[in-house]
Design an enzyme around this catalytic site. Structure first.
Site, PDB file in Angstrom:
ATOM      1  N   LYS A  22       0.847  -1.210   0.000  1.00 49.66           N
ATOM      2  CA  LYS A  22       0.000   0.000   0.000  1.00 49.66           C
ATOM      3  C   LYS A  22       0.877   1.253   0.000  1.00 49.66           C
ATOM      4  O   LYS A  22       0.660   2.176  -0.777  1.00 49.66           O
ATOM      5  CB  LYS A  22      -0.891  -0.010   1.251  1.00 49.66           C
ATOM      6  CG  LYS A  22      -1.549   1.313   1.559  1.00 49.66           C
ATOM      7  CD  LYS A  22      -2.496   1.215   2.733  1.00 49.66           C
ATOM      8  CE  LYS A  22      -1.976   1.699   4.050  1.00 49.66           C
ATOM      9  NZ  LYS A  22      -1.659   3.129   4.160  1.00 49.66           N
ATOM     10  N   ASN A  23       1.881   1.265   0.880  1.00 50.54           N
ATOM     11  CA  ASN A  23       2.661   2.490   1.047  1.00 50.54           C
ATOM     12  C   ASN A  23       3.656   2.730  -0.080  1.00 50.54           C
ATOM     13  O   ASN A  23       4.314   3.769  -0.116  1.00 50.54           O
ATOM     14  CB  ASN A  23       3.356   2.492   2.411  1.00 50.54           C
ATOM     15  CG  ASN A  23       2.350   2.698   3.541  1.00 50.54           C
ATOM     16  OD1 ASN A  23       1.169   2.978   3.299  1.00 50.54           O
ATOM     17  ND2 ASN A  23       2.811   2.556   4.774  1.00 50.54           N
ATOM     18  N   ARG A  92      -4.938  10.495   3.725  1.00 47.01           N
ATOM     19  CA  ARG A  92      -3.820  11.356   4.041  1.00 47.01           C
ATOM     20  C   ARG A  92      -2.806  11.410   2.900  1.00 47.01           C
ATOM     21  O   ARG A  92      -2.181  12.436   2.656  1.00 47.01           O
ATOM     22  CB  ARG A  92      -3.128  10.865   5.312  1.00 47.01           C
ATOM     23  CG  ARG A  92      -1.957  11.731   5.661  1.00 47.01           C
ATOM     24  CD  ARG A  92      -1.204  11.273   6.871  1.00 47.01           C
ATOM     25  NE  ARG A  92       0.121  11.867   6.870  1.00 47.01           N
ATOM     26  CZ  ARG A  92       0.390  13.085   7.275  1.00 47.01           C
ATOM     27  NH1 ARG A  92      -0.550  13.847   7.739  1.00 47.01           N
ATOM     28  NH2 ARG A  92       1.622  13.554   7.225  1.00 47.01           N
ATOM     29  N   CYS A 116      -5.667   7.998   8.918  1.00 46.40           N
ATOM     30  CA  CYS A 116      -5.921   7.419  10.230  1.00 46.40           C
ATOM     31  C   CYS A 116      -5.826   8.483  11.318  1.00 46.40           C
ATOM     32  O   CYS A 116      -4.954   9.349  11.277  1.00 46.40           O
ATOM     33  CB  CYS A 116      -4.877   6.350  10.533  1.00 46.40           C
ATOM     34  SG  CYS A 116      -5.365   4.728  10.005  1.00 46.40           S
ATOM     35  N   ARG A 121      -0.021  14.255  13.054  1.00 44.90           N
ATOM     36  CA  ARG A 121       0.386  14.086  11.658  1.00 44.90           C
ATOM     37  C   ARG A 121       0.457  15.411  10.896  1.00 44.90           C
ATOM     38  O   ARG A 121      -0.261  15.621   9.919  1.00 44.90           O
ATOM     39  CB  ARG A 121      -0.549  13.101  10.946  1.00 44.90           C
ATOM     40  CG  ARG A 121      -0.653  11.787  11.679  1.00 44.90           C
ATOM     41  CD  ARG A 121      -1.308  10.736  10.874  1.00 44.90           C
ATOM     42  NE  ARG A 121      -0.373  10.128   9.951  1.00 44.90           N
ATOM     43  CZ  ARG A 121      -0.598   8.993   9.315  1.00 44.90           C
ATOM     44  NH1 ARG A 121      -1.721   8.359   9.478  1.00 44.90           N
ATOM     45  NH2 ARG A 121       0.294   8.498   8.496  1.00 44.90           N
ATOM     46  N   PRO A 122       1.337  16.297  11.308  1.00 45.84           N
ATOM     47  CA  PRO A 122       1.463  17.568  10.604  1.00 45.84           C
ATOM     48  C   PRO A 122       2.134  17.396   9.239  1.00 45.84           C
ATOM     49  O   PRO A 122       2.683  16.332   8.947  1.00 45.84           O
ATOM     50  CB  PRO A 122       2.363  18.390  11.530  1.00 45.84           C
ATOM     51  CG  PRO A 122       3.125  17.387  12.321  1.00 45.84           C
ATOM     52  CD  PRO A 122       2.295  16.151  12.402  1.00 45.84           C
ATOM     53  N   ASP A 124       4.228  20.014   8.135  1.00 51.07           N
ATOM     54  CA  ASP A 124       5.171  21.133   8.093  1.00 51.07           C
ATOM     55  C   ASP A 124       6.465  20.798   7.348  1.00 51.07           C
ATOM     56  O   ASP A 124       7.011  21.637   6.633  1.00 51.07           O
ATOM     57  CB  ASP A 124       5.480  21.609   9.531  1.00 51.07           C
ATOM     58  CG  ASP A 124       5.961  20.475  10.436  1.00 51.07           C
ATOM     59  OD1 ASP A 124       5.399  19.367  10.342  1.00 51.07           O
ATOM     60  OD2 ASP A 124       6.886  20.690  11.231  1.00 51.07           O
ATOM     61  N   LEU A 125       6.939  19.560   7.472  1.00 42.86           N
ATOM     62  CA  LEU A 125       8.205  19.209   6.803  1.00 42.86           C
ATOM     63  C   LEU A 125       8.028  19.170   5.289  1.00 42.86           C
ATOM     64  O   LEU A 125       8.926  19.545   4.538  1.00 42.86           O
ATOM     65  CB  LEU A 125       8.722  17.847   7.296  1.00 42.86           C
ATOM     66  CG  LEU A 125       8.995  17.742   8.793  1.00 42.86           C
ATOM     67  CD1 LEU A 125       9.383  16.325   9.177  1.00 42.86           C
ATOM     68  CD2 LEU A 125      10.094  18.713   9.201  1.00 42.86           C
ATOM     69  N   ASP A 305       3.586   0.631  12.164  1.00 44.71           N
ATOM     70  CA  ASP A 305       2.397   0.027  11.550  1.00 44.71           C
ATOM     71  C   ASP A 305       2.172  -1.420  12.004  1.00 44.71           C
ATOM     72  O   ASP A 305       1.159  -2.027  11.637  1.00 44.71           O
ATOM     73  CB  ASP A 305       2.503   0.074  10.020  1.00 44.71           C
ATOM     74  CG  ASP A 305       2.261   1.483   9.484  1.00 44.71           C
ATOM     75  OD1 ASP A 305       1.843   2.354  10.255  1.00 44.71           O
ATOM     76  OD2 ASP A 305       2.493   1.696   8.275  1.00 44.71           O
ATOM     77  N   ARG A 397      -9.211  -0.095   4.238  1.00 50.70           N
ATOM     78  CA  ARG A 397      -8.288   0.897   3.668  1.00 50.70           C
ATOM     79  C   ARG A 397      -6.950   0.268   3.290  1.00 50.70           C
ATOM     80  O   ARG A 397      -6.270   0.781   2.391  1.00 50.70           O
ATOM     81  CB  ARG A 397      -8.032   2.017   4.680  1.00 50.70           C
ATOM     82  CG  ARG A 397      -9.193   2.986   4.839  1.00 50.70           C
ATOM     83  CD  ARG A 397      -8.774   4.189   5.664  1.00 50.70           C
ATOM     84  NE  ARG A 397      -7.372   4.453   5.410  1.00 50.70           N
ATOM     85  CZ  ARG A 397      -6.475   4.733   6.341  1.00 50.70           C
ATOM     86  NH1 ARG A 397      -6.817   4.841   7.585  1.00 50.70           N
ATOM     87  NH2 ARG A 397      -5.211   4.944   6.007  1.00 50.70           N
TER      88      ARG A 397
HETATM   89  C1  UD1 Z   1       4.015   6.832   6.521  1.00 53.70           C
HETATM   90  C2  UD1 Z   1       3.125   5.634   6.254  1.00 53.70           C
HETATM   91  C3  UD1 Z   1       2.479   5.159   7.542  1.00 53.70           C
HETATM   92  C4  UD1 Z   1       3.537   4.907   8.603  1.00 53.70           C
HETATM   93  C5  UD1 Z   1       4.470   6.102   8.751  1.00 53.70           C
HETATM   94  C6  UD1 Z   1       5.661   5.838   9.657  1.00 53.70           C
HETATM   95  C7  UD1 Z   1       2.362   5.973   3.991  1.00 53.70           C
HETATM   96  C8  UD1 Z   1       1.203   6.234   3.088  1.00 53.70           C
HETATM   97  N1  UD1 Z   1       2.099   6.002   5.304  1.00 53.70           N
HETATM   98  O1  UD1 Z   1       3.160   7.855   7.035  1.00 53.70           O
HETATM   99  O2  UD1 Z   1       1.766   3.957   7.266  1.00 53.70           O
HETATM  100  O3  UD1 Z   1       2.909   4.684   9.847  1.00 53.70           O
HETATM  101  O4  UD1 Z   1       5.005   6.474   7.467  1.00 53.70           O
HETATM  102  O5  UD1 Z   1       6.390   4.755   9.195  1.00 53.70           O
HETATM  103  O6  UD1 Z   1       3.463   5.696   3.540  1.00 53.70           O
HETATM  104  N2  UD1 Z   1       5.996  14.544  10.935  1.00 53.70           N
HETATM  105  C9  UD1 Z   1       6.084  15.870  11.226  1.00 53.70           C
HETATM  106  N3  UD1 Z   1       5.930  16.782  10.209  1.00 53.70           N
HETATM  107  C10 UD1 Z   1       5.702  16.391   8.902  1.00 53.70           C
HETATM  108  C11 UD1 Z   1       5.626  15.020   8.631  1.00 53.70           C
HETATM  109  C12 UD1 Z   1       5.771  14.114   9.668  1.00 53.70           C
HETATM  110  O7  UD1 Z   1       6.289  16.265  12.372  1.00 53.70           O
HETATM  111  O8  UD1 Z   1       5.589  17.263   8.029  1.00 53.70           O
HETATM  112  C13 UD1 Z   1       6.139  13.550  12.033  1.00 53.70           C
HETATM  113  C14 UD1 Z   1       4.844  12.775  12.281  1.00 53.70           C
HETATM  114  O9  UD1 Z   1       3.965  13.460  13.136  1.00 53.70           O
HETATM  115  C15 UD1 Z   1       5.353  11.491  12.890  1.00 53.70           C
HETATM  116  C16 UD1 Z   1       6.711  11.289  12.204  1.00 53.70           C
HETATM  117  O10 UD1 Z   1       7.068  12.539  11.640  1.00 53.70           O
HETATM  118  O11 UD1 Z   1       5.577  11.654  14.269  1.00 53.70           O
HETATM  119  C17 UD1 Z   1       6.689  10.225  11.121  1.00 53.70           C
HETATM  120  O12 UD1 Z   1       5.699  10.544  10.170  1.00 53.70           O
HETATM  121  P1  UD1 Z   1       5.888  10.201   8.631  1.00 53.70           P
HETATM  122  O13 UD1 Z   1       7.117   9.363   8.452  1.00 53.70           O
HETATM  123  O14 UD1 Z   1       5.768  11.451   7.848  1.00 53.70           O
HETATM  124  O15 UD1 Z   1       4.618   9.305   8.354  1.00 53.70           O
HETATM  125  P2  UD1 Z   1       3.665   9.350   7.098  1.00 53.70           P
HETATM  126  O16 UD1 Z   1       4.443   9.641   5.877  1.00 53.70           O
HETATM  127  O17 UD1 Z   1       2.493  10.182   7.426  1.00 53.70           O
END
Ligand code: UD1
Length: 418
Positions: A22-23, A92, A116, A121-122, A124-125, A305, A397
């Site tokens: 999926k990812n 998302r 989810c 889940r911001p 900002d990055l 996950d 999903r």
């Molecule tokens: C992806 C996966 C999800 C998995 C997660 C962590 C997909 C579609 N989803 O989610 O299944 O659980 O990786 O392996 O691939 N963060 C920030 N700012 C940002 C982005 C992230 O602070 O702009 C933080 C998040 O709050 C979290 C951490 O970084 O604490 C990891 O998130 P991230 O790796 O971005 O997860 P996703 O890409 O959302």
């Protein structure tokens, strides 16, 4: 609305085939916007996250065709840069489209994404990285609005190795002018898979799988046919279910290296694991013993996950365990549901303290998110008596043909409409 009815207690025996990840497929679908040629994704999983992503692509003007389990996307007539609010809220990963849509149209508008409910889940990055590539960003009334004259390569340092931000920035950078270097990049296998896809499309990307990814911008990308990697989280979910129920399960089309952190834990639990090319066989005939501690970490650490599923396993192990969630702050929502089934587990901040009980008892429980929902199904399969799992749209999903696969292994599980 639909629910599962599960009569627990059957051991699991047999073999199943693992779906494409999926990812991987979600960012790959986003990448299809980068070319006017057709991209064919082989063995695409039949899950609602993928269908929702396909719906968003259709809204953008892409033709999306399903053919014998494959998805073909033709973006030659894409003409819209706005991702509608309702679809963005359902998925998302719609945020991954920012990078490719801005690359194609030099403008993009997207409602803040959903997915989810497992924490803040911001994004900002994602946005800070896009700014480094020359994108101007405005946020108004729940929408993110991006504009640029052209994308220009640059060095980007991520504050933390976000999977989504790394992928989004790769998608934005492949057709930017000049080179982009993403430092502190996420190292998940799905990122290597995205690199493999982009390079099949004519991009120049290297370094994925390490902390530094280098992208040299190219003018054009072309179509391709692509088989994504197997879904390590689906594989892990079935292995954990087999460890909980007992029996002998063979997974086909799976990459053991991508879930080695889980395999180590399952061996500590007392399960026998055999590896053979792209197969994993798990055999377990007794009550597992606890692993003392498990902490979720970015890859290659233990995946967040699989946290809910491994916690459910710990609940019926001999002994005590502590499970620490380091990535998403509210990822223990399934715990009160497991307690309804007799689990002895207490959550304090980011830690779940588990004392193993002999077995789960059947109960009516509610899935609150995708992986927590899968954990509840595994618990119900291992439980004594009948369970109902409600809100299973969360499970749909991410798991294609979930109950068919479980039934083929001997699980007594049916889906009914309510
Ligand atoms: C992806 C996966 C999800 C998995 C997660 C962590 C997909 C579609 N989803 O989610 O299944 O659980 O990786 O392996 O691939 N963060 C920030 N700012 C940002 C982005 C992230 O602070 O702009 C933080 C998040 O709050 C979290 C951490 O970084 O604490 C990891 O998130 P991230 O790796 O971005 O997860 P996703 O890409 O959302």
């Amino acid at each position: 609305m639909e629910k599962y009815i599960i009569n627990g207690g059957n051991k699991l025996y047999g073999s199943i085939e693992i779906q494409s990840a999926k990812n991987s497929v979600l960012p790959i679908l986003a990448a299809t916007v980068l070319t006017d040629d057709k991209v064919k994704i082989l063995n695409a999983p039949n899950i609602t996250d993928v269908k929702n992503m396909a719906k968003i692509l259709s809204k953008l003007g892409c033709d999306v065709m399903y053919e014998n389990g494959n998805i073909i996307v033709d973006s030659s007539r894409a003409d819209c840069y706005e991702i509608p609010r309702q679809l963005a809220h359902e998925l998302r990963s719609s945020v991954f489209l920012l990078g490719s849509v801005i690359s194609r149209f030099h403008t993009a508008k997207i409602a803040y994404p959903g997915g989810c409910d497992i924490g803040l889940r911001p994004v900002d990055l994602h946005l800070a990285g896009l700014k480094r590539l020359g994108v101007e960003i405005d946020e108004e009334k729940g929408y993110i609005i991006c504009k640029c004259e052209k994308l220009k390569g640059n060095e980007i340092m991520l504050d933390c190795p976000s999977v989504g931000a790394t992928e989004n920035l790769m998608l934005a950078a492949v057709k930017a002018e000049g080179a982009t270097v993403i430092k502190n990049a996420a190292r998940e296998p799905e990122i290597e898979d995205l690199q493999r896809l982009l390079n099949c499309m004519g991009a120049k990307v290297r370094g994925a799988g390490s902390g530094t990814i280098v992208i040299e911008g190219v003018r054009e990308l072309h179509g391709c046919e692509f088989l994504p990697i197997p879904d390590r989280i689906e594989a892990g979910t079935f292995l954990i279910a087999a460890a909980m129920c007992g029996g002998e399960v063979e997974l086909n089309r799976v990459c053991a290296e991508n879930i080695s952190s889980l395999l180590h834990k399952l061996r500590e639990n007392g399960c026998k694991i055999y590896l053979n090319n792209d197969k994993i066989i798990l055999e377990n005939h007794k009550r597992p013993t606890s692993v003392k501690s498990i902490e979720t970490q970015p890859y290659p650490g233990f995946p967040t996950d699989l946290q809910a599923q491994i916690t459910a396993l710990c609940c019926i192990c001999r002994g005590q365990s502590i499970i620490t969630e380091n990535l998403f702050e509210t990822r223990f929502k399934y715990v009160p549901e497991l307690r309804k089934m007799g689990a002895d587990v207490t959550v304090i901040n980011r830690n779940a303290f588990v004392r193993g009980v002999e077995r789960f008892n059947g109960a009516t429980v509610i899935a609150h998110d995708l992986r927590g929902g899968a954990a509840l199904v595994s618990a119900a399969l291992a439980a004594e008596g009948r369970s109902e799992v409600l809100n299973i749209s969360h499970i749909d999903r991410g798991y294609g043909s979930f109950e068919y696969k479980l039934r083929s292994l001997g699980g007594d599980i049916v889906r009914i409409s309510i």
